[in-house]
Design a protein around this motif. Sequence first.
Motif, PDB file in Angstrom:
ATOM      1  N   UNK A   1      12.153   1.394  -3.304  1.00  0.00           N
ATOM      2  CA  UNK A   1      10.707   1.352  -3.172  1.00  0.00           C
ATOM      3  C   UNK A   1      10.328   0.675  -1.864  1.00  0.00           C
ATOM      4  N   UNK A   2       9.528   1.357  -1.039  1.00  0.00           N
ATOM      5  CA  UNK A   2       9.008   0.782   0.202  1.00  0.00           C
ATOM      6  C   UNK A   2       7.580   0.335  -0.052  1.00  0.00           C
ATOM      7  N   UNK A   3       7.284  -0.923   0.253  1.00  0.00           N
ATOM      8  CA  UNK A   3       5.977  -1.506  -0.010  1.00  0.00           C
ATOM      9  C   UNK A   3       5.380  -2.013   1.295  1.00  0.00           C
TER      10      UNK A   3
ATOM     11  N   UNK B   1       0.770  -1.227   0.000  1.00  0.00           N
ATOM     12  CA  UNK B   1       0.000   0.000   0.000  1.00  0.00           C
ATOM     13  C   UNK B   1       0.810   1.290   0.000  1.00  0.00           C
ATOM     14  N   UNK B   2       2.115   1.246  -0.022  1.00  0.00           N
ATOM     15  CA  UNK B   2       2.815   2.522  -0.015  1.00  0.00           C
ATOM     16  C   UNK B   2       4.130   2.385  -0.742  1.00  0.00           C
TER      17      UNK B   2
ATOM     18  N   UNK C   1      15.839  -2.273  -8.993  1.00  0.00           N
ATOM     19  CA  UNK C   1      14.963  -1.682  -7.986  1.00  0.00           C
ATOM     20  C   UNK C   1      15.353  -2.249  -6.618  1.00  0.00           C
ATOM     21  N   UNK C   2      15.402  -1.408  -5.623  1.00  0.00           N
ATOM     22  CA  UNK C   2      15.624  -1.855  -4.253  1.00  0.00           C
ATOM     23  C   UNK C   2      14.269  -1.824  -3.541  1.00  0.00           C
ATOM     24  N   UNK C   3      13.578  -2.965  -3.502  1.00  0.00           N
ATOM     25  CA  UNK C   3      12.221  -3.027  -2.957  1.00  0.00           C
ATOM     26  C   UNK C   3      12.229  -3.616  -1.548  1.00  0.00           C
ATOM     27  N   UNK C   4      11.566  -2.948  -0.614  1.00  0.00           N
ATOM     28  CA  UNK C   4      11.434  -3.409   0.759  1.00  0.00           C
ATOM     29  C   UNK C   4       9.958  -3.531   1.106  1.00  0.00           C
TER      30      UNK C   4
END
Length: 275
Positions: free
Chosen positions: A25-27, A11-12, A59-62
């Motif tokens: 990217x923070x998820x 959601x974010x 992409x650095x996704x967390x």
Amino acid sequence: MFKSTIAALIIFCSTLYAETNKVNVILEANIAPPFWSPNLPFNGLGGEIIHEISKIEDINATIVYKPLSRIIDDDSNNDLGNPAFFIKNQEYQEIIPILIYDIAFYYYEKDHIQLHHTSNSHHEAITLDDLQGKKIGVLKGSNIDRKFFQNIGINFEESYNQESLFKKLKIGRVDYVLEIELVGNQIIDRLFSSVGNDFVSIPIAGESNPIAIMLAYEQKDAALIARKFRHGLEQIIQNGVYQAIFDKYAYGKKLSEEWFYILKMYNMIYNREDK
């Protein structure tokens, strides 16, 4: 007839740019294995798809987790899940479907295999007649026309906790549970493995829905993020990585050509530039 809120909502998103131009990217997500869980490798089925896309697209996704109650009660967030549920409350700059989920009715029948060894269920489909006078357990926030069903004698019991719905199903407090098929299968396998065959699932025809990354209009660089996720998704489908990830979490469910057709259809619906 039914729409269900996927109990796993990213959601974010926020982005930062380092000298390498890597996108951070923070998820935020609600725990709902096998789609999303901090206790599964790479955060589960959806998390591993994001992980593989991220490797390709730099992409650095967390993924950070929040309770479902906070996600549903707070409509000021950017969301990921089934767009049909969230679009009624918010508008989005970008929507990127990455998975499809099917909805099924579950019921419990002790010694089901011994009594009905020639069939997996009493019915090929659940009808309104089957549901009259019954109580159906649903995830709170599910998008169901309750007034219509209550008028014909069908009632619902809501819960923020999916596990509690299946526990109620086993002891007879609800007659059916309406749940995402892979989520329901995972809960039964984890909590009731010794009597798993006594839980019967009947998928609802025509109820394949998307799980999508949804970026709000306020999201900085949403178009760039969306392009990266779309391109990376295409790559892992083509090279077979997507199929391999799905097989790890699907409890025997197989991907079909129809799955990819539906996923492509939803990407066209929510990505007008690609039509």
